[in-house]
Design an enzyme around this catalytic site. Structure first.
Site, PDB file in Angstrom:
ATOM      1  N   GLU A  41       0.832  -1.208   0.000  1.00 10.75           N
ATOM      2  CA  GLU A  41       0.000   0.000   0.000  1.00 10.75           C
ATOM      3  C   GLU A  41       0.870   1.263   0.000  1.00 10.75           C
ATOM      4  O   GLU A  41       1.919   1.305   0.643  1.00 10.75           O
ATOM      5  CB  GLU A  41      -0.856  -0.035   1.284  1.00 10.75           C
ATOM      6  CG  GLU A  41      -1.828   1.116   1.453  1.00 10.75           C
ATOM      7  CD  GLU A  41      -2.595   1.019   2.781  1.00 10.75           C
ATOM      8  OE1 GLU A  41      -2.240   0.174   3.637  1.00 10.75           O
ATOM      9  OE2 GLU A  41      -3.555   1.798   2.967  1.00 10.75           O
ATOM     10  N   LYS A 112      -9.487   1.997  -1.818  1.00 13.61           N
ATOM     11  CA  LYS A 112      -9.708   1.425  -0.482  1.00 13.61           C
ATOM     12  C   LYS A 112     -11.103   1.785   0.000  1.00 13.61           C
ATOM     13  O   LYS A 112     -11.494   2.960  -0.033  1.00 13.61           O
ATOM     14  CB  LYS A 112      -8.641   1.987   0.472  1.00 13.61           C
ATOM     15  CG  LYS A 112      -8.534   1.291   1.817  1.00 13.61           C
ATOM     16  CD  LYS A 112      -7.307   1.837   2.566  1.00 13.61           C
ATOM     17  CE  LYS A 112      -7.056   1.153   3.892  1.00 13.61           C
ATOM     18  NZ  LYS A 112      -5.791   1.632   4.509  1.00 13.61           N
ATOM     19  N   CYS A 148      -5.328  -3.233   2.702  1.00 18.47           N
ATOM     20  CA  CYS A 148      -5.169  -3.248   4.165  1.00 18.47           C
ATOM     21  C   CYS A 148      -6.492  -3.398   4.920  1.00 18.47           C
ATOM     22  O   CYS A 148      -7.081  -4.464   4.926  1.00 18.47           O
ATOM     23  CB  CYS A 148      -4.398  -1.999   4.601  1.00 18.47           C
ATOM     24  SG  CYS A 148      -3.484  -2.241   6.164  1.00 18.47           S
ATOM     25  N   SER A 307      18.595   2.727  30.276  1.00 18.20           N
ATOM     26  CA  SER A 307      19.628   3.299  29.417  1.00 18.20           C
ATOM     27  C   SER A 307      20.554   2.209  28.888  1.00 18.20           C
ATOM     28  O   SER A 307      21.087   2.324  27.776  1.00 18.20           O
ATOM     29  CB  SER A 307      20.426   4.386  30.153  1.00 18.20           C
ATOM     30  OG  SER A 307      21.001   3.894  31.337  1.00 18.20           O
ATOM     31  N   ASN A 383      14.061  17.513  40.283  1.00 17.25           N
ATOM     32  CA  ASN A 383      13.943  17.808  38.856  1.00 17.25           C
ATOM     33  C   ASN A 383      15.107  18.645  38.336  1.00 17.25           C
ATOM     34  O   ASN A 383      15.485  18.527  37.167  1.00 17.25           O
ATOM     35  CB  ASN A 383      12.620  18.525  38.584  1.00 17.25           C
ATOM     36  CG  ASN A 383      11.433  17.571  38.618  1.00 17.25           C
ATOM     37  OD1 ASN A 383      11.595  16.354  38.559  1.00 17.25           O
ATOM     38  ND2 ASN A 383      10.241  18.131  38.711  1.00 17.25           N
ATOM     39  N   THR A 407      15.769   7.590  26.903  1.00 18.73           N
ATOM     40  CA  THR A 407      15.799   6.192  27.359  1.00 18.73           C
ATOM     41  C   THR A 407      14.673   5.839  28.332  1.00 18.73           C
ATOM     42  O   THR A 407      14.696   4.775  28.940  1.00 18.73           O
ATOM     43  CB  THR A 407      17.164   5.879  28.024  1.00 18.73           C
ATOM     44  OG1 THR A 407      17.249   6.634  29.235  1.00 18.73           O
ATOM     45  CG2 THR A 407      18.330   6.248  27.122  1.00 18.73           C
TER      46      THR A 407
END
Lengths: 556, 556
Positions: A41, A112, A148, A307, A383, A407
Site C-alpha cells: 500500500e 480502499k 489493508c 539506558s 527535577n 531512554t
C-alpha cells in the site's frame, strides 16, 4: 501465473526515490519472468504521509510518479499502492488506491473501501472511501484486490467499531478467484500471529488463496514488520517473507484454489523479546536515516536498565562508533551508577564520558535562593538534577550533531515518574512503548540468547531500580512493584478497562486508583514527550489523543 | 413562541457539572416563560472530548446525564447537544446528537450528518454520521435542526473537500419553517464575520429564519467565541450574543418567516486586536481553571515584546497577584532587558525576581569542557543559556506550583528560532499562534486603546528584537524582517501555497526558499512544543500533523 510478493522499505515523502525503488523491483521481476509483481500500500508516497496529503504540490508529485511507473510496465503486471485523484467533484479530493499496470497501461484500479480512523490512523481525514467493490479481470482471471483495512473488517484489535460492509466477502460473491491484499499494516507485539490467523480465516471461509504484501520499515512512530505471506485456499501458509527486512517471494498459481511456491520459503517469525528488540533497532535506524539527521546519537547512561537496553539498541542500529554514552553522577548517585555505565560502555565499545553535575546543581540552587529560601528539599530539587542532565546532553547534541536518544520507558511515562525537559528530553524516545517488565525481559534475552554473554552488566539487571535523585531513593518508594504497575497500566491504557474491572482482576483497589490518578494527571507531560516507536496496540503519541484542560475521571 | 438561545461555558469531561449548568439554564428559562431553550453542541461532555469518547465509563456517564436532563424538562422545550448511543450494531458506537426534550420526554432527536475530520477535528474517529435528514415536528411547527458542520457545507475556510449533501437545503425541501444550528464552532481571527455571512446566506437562500447557538469558553487548544445569533428570513441580524462570555438572548417567532426580539440586543464584535487579546485571556484562564491546576503562573520577562504581551494577558486572566515575572540576565543581555522588565512588572503590579544565569552558564561550560574542548562559541552555547532559564523557571514552577507560561510567538516557532527545553518550555504557549507582527499590533492596541497609557514600555515596543544570546545579536541576523517573514509564513502554513506562488506574491525567491526550509526542518521541535491557543485557521498543534522521518520538500 508466476507471482511475486515484495516488501520494500520506502521513505515518507521521498516520492521520486520511492518510485525508483518500485521500478527497480519491476525490472528485476521482468528479468525473472514474473507475471505479476505485488507491492504494498502507498509505496509511492510512503505511510503515513499525514498532512503532506493536503499539499497540492505533494499530490502532483505523486500523480506524476504514478504515470511514470504505469508507463514503465511491460510484460510483468504490477500491482502497487498509491494516491490517486478523486475527480468526481464530490467528497475528499483523493483515494487510497491499488493500481494494476501492464504493458504501459492501467489494467485495474481499486480504491480502499474501509478507511481506518482510530489510534494512529487518520484516513478519513484525507481519503474518499471507495464505493464500488468489484473484481478486477486481468490475464484471464478474476482478482479480488483489497487494501489493508478492507480485510480487517471487524477483526482488528481495537473493537472500537464495526464496519457495515465486508469487501472480501463481496469480492468472492462477485467471482474473485484469489484475494490479494496490499497493506501498510503496523507492527504491534501480537500482530504477526493475529494477522496470519486473519488471513488464514479469509482463505478458508472464501475457499480461495490469499496473497498479502505488507510494507516494511519504520516511519516516525510506526514500524512496519513486513511478514508478507501467501495462504492456500485451505488456509495453509505457503510462503512467508522476512520480519523487519526487505524481501520477496515467488510462487505459482494456476487459477484454481491451488497455489504452489517456488524458490522462496517460510521465514520464521521471531519470539516476543526478539521481535521487540528488532522493531526498536529498525525504528531507531529508520528514524535517523529518514529524517536526514546525522546517524549518530548521544545518550545518558545512568547505570540503570533502561539506558543500558537503549544503548544496546542504538549500538545495533547505528554502529558502536555512532553511539556516545555519558554518565552524569550527582551526590545521590550510587557508586554502581558510574561503574555499571562504564562496564556497559566498555562491553559495547562505545565512547564514554563522565560529566558530574554537582557544580551545575549547586549553581542552580544558589541562583534560586531568593525564591526557594529555606524550603525543604523536594521535587523541585530532584527535577533540577534531571534538567541539568538534560541540558548537558542537549549541549553535546548541539555541539556534535548527535541526536539525543531518550531512554525512558512506558511505565514511568504513564505515571509521570520522569522530568519534563530532564530525562524526558530527546529526539526519539526509543523505549516509550516498552513497559519496565518488558525492559527486563528483553535485557535478559539479550544477555542469555542474543549475545550469549553478559553485555548488560548483571548488577544493572539485578539491583532495585532507582532514580537516584535523593538519598537511598527506590522506585518502589513512589510506585507499586513493576509487575503490578505494568499489569494495571496495560489494563487501563491498552484494554481501556474501567477501574472496577481492573480491581476484579485481583489488584488492590487503592493501588489501582492511585495508578489511574497518576496516568490521568500526567497528560500534560506526555503532550511534550519525545516521539516514540509504537509496538503495542495503544502507545502514547499520535494514537492516543486526550484533552489536558478536562475533568473526567474514572474514579468518581 | 418565546425562544431563548444561550451560550454556556462547559468543561470537557465534567459531565455532572455540565448537566447541572444545563438544568440551571432550563430552570431559569421556565421561570421566564420561555417556550424553547436552545443550547450548543455537546454541552454535556464538552468539546473536544477526544479519546475520552472511547471509554465506556465516560459514555455511560454522559448517557445517564442525558436521561436526567430529559426527565427534568417541563413546560419549556429544551434543545441541547450531546452524545447518544448508536444501537444499530453497525458503524461507530455513538452519534453527535441534538435532543429536543419537553415535558420529561424526548420530542425530537437529530444526529449530526456532516462530521468535520480535518485540522483539529476528528469526528469520524468517534461518531457515526447521521443518515436520516428530517424535520422535527413539535409545538405545531416544522423545525430544521442541524449541528455545526451540517450548515458549513462547502463554506468553511479549509476548502479541503466538498460534502456531497447539504442538510439545510434538504430540510427546507422537507418543509422546515426555521433553521436551527447548535454548534461548537471554534474561534479563529476571521471567523466571526465569516460565520455571520454564512448564516445570513442560509436565511436568504432558504427564506426562513436562522437560529444559532454556539459554545463559549476554551478547552486546551480551542477557544469558542460564542457570538450566538438569530437572523431573519431576509438575512438581517436580529440578535447577537456576547463574544467570549456566557450570555443568552430572547426573541419571539410566530411560525412565519418573521422573527422579532425581546429584551436582548445586538452585541458588538470586537476588532482584530481586541478579539485576539480576549481570546488569549480566556484561553489562558480556562486552561488553568479547567486543568485543575493552581491559578498561578510564572514566566520569564526578557524585556522583549513577547513576554511583555504574555504578562499583560496573564495579569488580565489571573490577576496580578497570580503572575510572577522573572528576569534572568546574562552577560549578553542589554541593560534594557532588566530595566524594561522591571518597568513592565511595576506597571502591572506583579511580583518580580531577578535571577542572573552567569554562574549556571559557567558551570555548564566548565562541566562540558571534556566534550567541547576549545570549540568556538555557537548554537550549543546559545541554547545552554536558554535552557538554564528554562530550568530556573521550571524550578520555580515545581517549588511554588505556578504553571510556567511560555511566551514564544508563532513566527519563531515556525522557523525554529527557539530552544527546545529552553524558551520553548512551559505548560501553555500563549502566543504560539500569534505572528510577531500581530504581537506588535496587539501590544500597541493595548497601550493606545485598552489601557490608554504606557503599560508595555515604549522601549520594549521600539527596540529591534533580539534573543540576546551572543554579543549584539539581532533577530534580523538570522531571519528576514518580520513583516516579510510573517507574510511568507502565512502563505505557506495557513494558505498552503506552493513556493512559486509565494514568490509570485512579490517575495524574494531565496528568502521564500530559506523560510520554507526552516519551517520544514523544525517539525521535530514543534512536536515537543507546549500546547497553544489556536486563533488562526492553521495553528501548530493537534490541527497540523506532519511526519518527522520524511523527505518531502517543496523546493525540489
Amino acid at each position: 501465473m508466476n507471482i511475486r510478493i515484495q516488501q520494500i522499505n520506502v521513505v515518507v515523502g521521498d516520492i521520486k526515490s520511492n518510485a525508483d525503488a518500485v521500478l527497480r523491483a519491476l525490472e528485476k521481476a521482468e528479468a525473472d519472468s514474473v507475471d505479476l509483481l505485488v507491492l504494498p500500500e502507498l509505496v509511492v508516497c510512503g505511510y503515513p504521509p499525514m498532512d503532506l496529503l493536503e499539499r497540492r504540490s505533494f499530490l502532483n508529485a505523486v500523480f506524476s510518479q504514478n504515470d511514470r511507473i504505469i508507463e514503465s510496465t511491460g510484460s510483468t503486471g504490477l500491482l502497487f499502492g498509491t494516491v490517486t485523484p478523486n475527480e468526481s467533484g464530490h467528497g475528499r479530493p483523493i483515494y487510497n488506491t491499488a493500481i494494476l499496470a501492464h504493458q504501459g497501461e492501467t489494467a485495474g484500479r481499486v480504491h480502499k473501501t474501509l478507511l481506518p480512523t482510530y489510534d494512529v490512523f487518520d484516513e478519513f481525514r484525507y481519503f474518499e472511501p471507495g464505493n464500488n467493490i468489484h473484481v478486477t479481470e486481468w490475464a484471464g482471471f478474476k482478482w479480488g484486490i483489497t487494501i489493508c483495512e478492507d480485510i480487517w473488517n471487524n477483526q482488528n484489535e481495537y473493537n472500537y467499531h464495526t464496519y457495515k460492509c465486508d469487501p472480501a466477502v463481496e469480492l468472492r460473491e462477485k467471482g474473485a478467484q484469489v484475494l490479494i491484499n496490499i497493506a501498510a499494516s503496523p507492527f504491534t507485539k501480537r500482530k504477526p500471529e493475529m494477522r496470519e490467523d486473519m488471513l488464514a480465516r479469509h482463505a478458508r471461509r472464501l475457499n480461495i488463496p490469499v496473497i498479502y504484501a505488507n510494507q516494511v520499515g519504520a516511519n516516525t512512530e510506526i514500524v512496519f514488520d513486513g511478514i508478507s505471506s501467501v495462504f492456500s485456499a485451505e488456509g495453509n501458509l505457503i510462503t512467508r517473507l522476512a520480519t523487519f527486512e526487505e524481501d520477496h517471494g515467488d510462487f505459482t498459481w494456476s487459477g484454481s484454489p491451488d497455489i504452489s511456491y517456488t524458490g522462496s520459503s517460510v521465514a520464521p517469525i521471531p519470539g516476543t523479546e526478539e521481535r521487540l528488540f528488532h522493531a526498536l533497532v529498525l525504528g531507531l535506524k529508520d528514524y535517523v536515516v529518514k529524517s536526514g539527521m546525522p546517524d549518530r546519537v548521544v545518550m545518558g547512561l545512568s547505570g540503570g536498565i533502561d539506558s543500558a537496553l537503549a544503548a544496546v539498541i542504538a549500538t545495533r542500529a547505528l554502529g558502536k562508533e555512532n553511539v556516545m554514552g555519558v554518565t552524569m553522577p550527582s551526590e545521590f548517585s550510587s557508586s554502581g551508577s558510574v561503574t555499571d555505565s562504564e562496564v556497559l560502555a566498555s562491553n559495547l565499545g562505545i565512547p564514554f564520558y563522565e560529566l558530574p553535575i554537582a557544580d551545575i546543581y549547586q549553581a542552580f540552587i544558589s541562583t534560586l535562593q531568593p525564591v526557594f529560601g529555606d524550603s525543604e528539599f523536594g521535587v523541585a530539587e530532584e527535577n533540577l538534577q534531571s534538567r541539568a542532565r538534560g541540558a548537558l546532553l542537549m549541549g553535546i547534541s548541539n555541539k556534535l550533531g548527535n541526536m539525543l536518544l531518550n531512554t525512558g520507558n512506558k511505565s514511568e511515562l504513564a505515571v509521570g515518574y520522569c522530568t519534563l525537559y530532564g530525562d524526558m528530553a530527546g529526539g526519539l524516545s526509543i523505549l516509550s512503548d516498552i513497559y519496565k517488565t518488558e525492559v527486563y525481559a528483553i535485557s535478559r534475552w539479550l544477555n542469555d540468547q542474543f549475545f550469549g554473554r553478559e553485555i548488560i552488566p548483571e548488577n544493572t539487571i539485578s539491583k532495585p531500580p532507582s532514580a537516584e535523585l535523593r538519598p537511598d531513593q527506590k522506585d518502589t518508594d513512589s510506585l507499586p512493584p513493576y509487575d503490578i504497575l505494568d499489569g494495571i497500566l496495560k489494563a487501563y491504557i491498552e484494554d481501556q478497562m474501567p477501574a472496577e474491572h481492573i480491581v476484579q482482576k485481583g489488584y488492590h483497589e487503592e493501588t489501582v486508583r492511585d495508578v489511574i490518578r497518576k496516568v490521568d494527571g500526567n497528560e500534560y507531560k506526555r503532550r511534550q514527550a519525545a516521539p516514540g516507536i509504537r509496538v503495542s496496540s495503544k502507545a502514547f503519541g499520535s494514537g492516543r489523543r486526550l484533552p489536558i484542560a478536562q475533568r473526567w475521571t474514572e474514579l468518581g
